[in-house]
Write a protein that holds these residues in place. Structure first.
Motif, PDB file in Angstrom:
ATOM      1  N   VAL A  46      25.792  25.061  33.025  1.00 23.03           N
ATOM      2  CA  VAL A  46      24.649  25.972  33.039  1.00 23.03           C
ATOM      3  C   VAL A  46      23.538  25.396  33.906  1.00 23.03           C
ATOM      4  N   GLY A  47      22.614  26.266  34.296  1.00 20.80           N
ATOM      5  CA  GLY A  47      21.521  25.837  35.161  1.00 20.80           C
ATOM      6  C   GLY A  47      20.655  24.759  34.547  1.00 20.80           C
ATOM      7  N   LEU A  48      20.455  24.833  33.225  1.00 18.65           N
ATOM      8  CA  LEU A  48      19.634  23.858  32.514  1.00 18.65           C
ATOM      9  C   LEU A  48      20.164  22.443  32.691  1.00 18.65           C
ATOM     10  N   GLY A  49      21.491  22.297  32.757  1.00 22.25           N
ATOM     11  CA  GLY A  49      22.096  20.975  32.779  1.00 22.25           C
ATOM     12  C   GLY A  49      22.220  20.360  34.160  1.00 22.25           C
ATOM     13  N   ARG A  50      21.727  21.022  35.181  1.00 21.86           N
ATOM     14  CA  ARG A  50      21.886  20.529  36.557  1.00 21.86           C
ATOM     15  C   ARG A  50      20.649  19.765  37.015  1.00 21.86           C
ATOM     16  N   THR A  51      20.856  18.911  38.003  1.00 23.31           N
ATOM     17  CA  THR A  51      19.750  18.128  38.575  1.00 23.31           C
ATOM     18  C   THR A  51      19.641  18.423  40.068  1.00 23.31           C
ATOM     19  N   PRO A  52      18.576  19.125  40.506  1.00 20.98           N
ATOM     20  CA  PRO A  52      17.552  19.738  39.655  1.00 20.98           C
ATOM     21  C   PRO A  52      18.104  20.985  38.959  1.00 20.98           C
ATOM     22  N   PRO A  53      17.402  21.500  37.936  1.00 20.85           N
ATOM     23  CA  PRO A  53      17.871  22.712  37.261  1.00 20.85           C
ATOM     24  C   PRO A  53      17.984  23.884  38.225  1.00 20.85           C
ATOM     25  N   VAL A  54      18.909  24.773  37.936  1.00 22.19           N
ATOM     26  CA  VAL A  54      19.113  25.987  38.737  1.00 22.19           C
ATOM     27  C   VAL A  54      18.705  27.178  37.889  1.00 22.19           C
ATOM     28  N   TRP A  55      17.656  27.869  38.292  1.00 23.08           N
ATOM     29  CA  TRP A  55      17.182  29.030  37.544  1.00 23.08           C
ATOM     30  C   TRP A  55      17.481  30.295  38.329  1.00 23.08           C
ATOM     31  N   LEU A  56      17.876  31.348  37.620  1.00 24.47           N
ATOM     32  CA  LEU A  56      18.192  32.626  38.252  1.00 24.47           C
ATOM     33  C   LEU A  56      16.924  33.290  38.767  1.00 24.47           C
ATOM     34  N   LYS A  57      17.070  33.969  39.899  1.00 22.05           N
ATOM     35  CA  LYS A  57      15.915  34.609  40.530  1.00 22.05           C
ATOM     36  C   LYS A  57      16.323  35.975  41.063  1.00 22.05           C
ATOM     37  N   ASP A  58      15.341  36.715  41.489  1.00 21.14           N
ATOM     38  CA  ASP A  58      15.556  38.050  42.031  1.00 21.14           C
ATOM     39  C   ASP A  58      16.606  38.014  43.156  1.00 21.14           C
ATOM     40  N   GLY A  59      17.606  38.886  43.051  1.00 16.37           N
ATOM     41  CA  GLY A  59      18.639  38.974  44.069  1.00 16.37           C
ATOM     42  C   GLY A  59      19.888  38.182  43.777  1.00 16.37           C
ATOM     43  N   ASP A  60      19.852  37.270  42.818  1.00 14.39           N
ATOM     44  CA  ASP A  60      21.041  36.483  42.476  1.00 14.39           C
ATOM     45  C   ASP A  60      22.121  37.374  41.868  1.00 14.39           C
ATOM     46  N   VAL A  61      23.374  36.984  42.069  1.00 15.52           N
ATOM     47  CA  VAL A  61      24.516  37.706  41.511  1.00 15.52           C
ATOM     48  C   VAL A  61      25.427  36.711  40.801  1.00 15.52           C
ATOM     49  N   THR A  62      25.741  37.002  39.548  1.00 11.69           N
ATOM     50  CA  THR A  62      26.711  36.195  38.804  1.00 11.69           C
ATOM     51  C   THR A  62      27.989  36.987  38.610  1.00 11.69           C
ATOM     52  N   GLU A  63      29.113  36.276  38.616  1.00 10.59           N
ATOM     53  CA  GLU A  63      30.408  36.848  38.258  1.00 10.59           C
ATOM     54  C   GLU A  63      31.022  35.957  37.189  1.00 10.59           C
ATOM     55  N   ALA A  64      31.129  36.495  35.980  1.00  8.06           N
ATOM     56  CA  ALA A  64      31.672  35.775  34.841  1.00  8.06           C
ATOM     57  C   ALA A  64      33.100  36.257  34.610  1.00  8.06           C
ATOM     58  N   ASN A  65      34.043  35.329  34.637  1.00 10.37           N
ATOM     59  CA  ASN A  65      35.452  35.695  34.568  1.00 10.37           C
ATOM     60  C   ASN A  65      36.167  34.913  33.475  1.00 10.37           C
ATOM     61  N   ILE A  66      37.024  35.618  32.729  1.00 14.58           N
ATOM     62  CA  ILE A  66      37.919  34.962  31.772  1.00 14.58           C
ATOM     63  C   ILE A  66      39.333  35.434  32.061  1.00 14.58           C
ATOM     64  N   GLN A  67      40.224  34.488  32.187  1.00 14.97           N
ATOM     65  CA  GLN A  67      41.624  34.745  32.507  1.00 14.97           C
ATOM     66  C   GLN A  67      42.221  35.787  31.567  1.00 14.97           C
ATOM     67  N   GLY A  68      42.859  36.802  32.140  1.00 13.69           N
ATOM     68  CA  GLY A  68      43.525  37.820  31.348  1.00 13.69           C
ATOM     69  C   GLY A  68      42.606  38.882  30.787  1.00 13.69           C
ATOM     70  N   ILE A  69      41.298  38.706  30.969  1.00 15.33           N
ATOM     71  CA  ILE A  69      40.340  39.680  30.419  1.00 15.33           C
ATOM     72  C   ILE A  69      39.637  40.431  31.542  1.00 15.33           C
ATOM     73  N   GLY A  70      38.987  39.724  32.451  1.00 10.59           N
ATOM     74  CA  GLY A  70      38.345  40.427  33.557  1.00 10.59           C
ATOM     75  C   GLY A  70      37.120  39.710  34.066  1.00 10.59           C
ATOM     76  N   THR A  71      36.440  40.380  34.998  1.00 11.03           N
ATOM     77  CA  THR A  71      35.268  39.817  35.656  1.00 11.03           C
ATOM     78  C   THR A  71      34.048  40.709  35.414  1.00 11.03           C
ATOM     79  N   LEU A  72      33.007  40.115  34.911  1.00  5.04           N
ATOM     80  CA  LEU A  72      31.736  40.776  34.628  1.00  5.04           C
ATOM     81  C   LEU A  72      30.748  40.388  35.724  1.00  5.04           C
ATOM     82  N   ARG A  73      30.288  41.378  36.492  1.00  6.27           N
ATOM     83  CA  ARG A  73      29.424  41.108  37.642  1.00  6.27           C
ATOM     84  C   ARG A  73      28.049  41.729  37.410  1.00  6.27           C
TER      85      ARG A  73
END
Length: 287
Positions: free
Chosen positions: A254-281
């Motif tokens: 997650v962004g909190l755990g990175r050095t430096p932290p990564v925070w989501l901002k306007d225009g960012d796109v995430t794709e969350a995927n789980i094998q056999g289930i699908g991709t949430l964009r």
């Protein structure tokens, strides 16, 4: 089966409709009036209902492409959304928190739910917006004091959640709800995969990309508290109802755990995927 909720893209009819994916890009509309939660209720009360839905799908004469409709979150009206925090050892470590002896729980509400390809709105107050891909369990039968051995019998299916979090609120106010249950902060979908299609829910690759870069990459075998334990544990004091959602926690990265932290901002796109289930964009927009 992969089940969806959708609306017409044009016209005056904005009612939710139910469908099943019959290929990666085609939907068969189901002959059912009501929401996905209503369908799961009907499924619980009638042992033959699943077979009837399968026959409807097999006998469908016409289908529609996904692009012809507006896909919505596959569940929009669950009674309960229960989230589990710190459920991967490495995520607890990157959060500078101890590995819990019992599940850490918090809730979100229906105001947080949006579907795939819908926008997450970052409130102007939030400066530290974070992503968290999670396996979500959809309850299919009323569960009260169920055993771990029988717990999977109460699962209807699985989907993907992005547990979007406002860290600057969550970690400074002594409780997590206000920083977690923000409007649009629970993207869900793109569909529900019925439990019979997942042979081993504890061996699924789970990942999230941010603007195409892999940020989280793990496997559900690393869950501290697995699905049967969570269903049994919760049902000891909370009656789980058809359509309730249990989100099982996020892996490291997650962004909190990175050095430096990564925070989501306007225009960012995430794709969350789980094998056999699908991709949430989802795209993120500043308020």
């Amino acid at each position: 089966m992969k089940l969806v909720q959708f609306r017409e893209k044009t016209g005056l009819d904005t009612s939710l409709r139910l469908g099943a994916l019959v290929s990666h890009d085609r939907i068969c509309e189901l002959k059912f009036q009501g929401t996905m939660k209503d369908l799961i209720d009907a499924w619980e009360k009638d042992a033959e209902y699943k077979s009837r839905v399968e026959r409807d799908i097999a006998g469908a004469v016409t289908t529609r492409t996904v692009s012809e409709v507006q896909l919505c979150a596959p569940l929009t009206d669950p009674e309960k959304l229960i989230f589990v925090g710190l459920n991967y050892v490495d995520h607890a470590a990157e959060s500078n928190m101890s590995v819990p002896e019992k599940p850490v729980l918090f809730t979100k509400f229906n105001n947080s739910i949006i579907g795939s390809d819908e926008s997450v709105i970052i409130p102007s107050e939030v400066k530290q917006c974070d992503y968290e891909v999670e396996l979500a369990v959809v309850i299919g039968r009323t569960a009260k004091c169920v055993s771990e051995d029988n717990a999977l019998d109460y699962v209807f299916g699985y989907t993907v959640i992005n547990d979007v979090s406002a860290r600057d609120i969550q970690l400074t106010e002594g409780q997590w709800t206000r920083g977690k249950a923000i409007d649009t902060f629970a993207p869900l979908g793109p569909h529900i995969v019925t439990a019979d299609e997942i042979s081993d829910v504890h061996n699924l690759d789970i990942r999230l990309t941010l603007n195409g870069e892999i940020m989280q990459n793990a496997n559900t075998k690393d869950l501290i508290f697995n699905v049967p334990y969570l269903v049994s544990f919760l049902s000891r004091t909370i009656t789980l109802k058809p359509g309730d959602v249990i989100s099982t926690g996020t892996p490291p990265g997650v962004g909190l755990g990175r050095t430096p932290p990564v925070w989501l901002k306007d225009g960012d796109v995430t794709e969350a995927n789980i094998q056999g289930i699908g991709t949430l964009r989802n795209r993120f927009k500043g308020e």
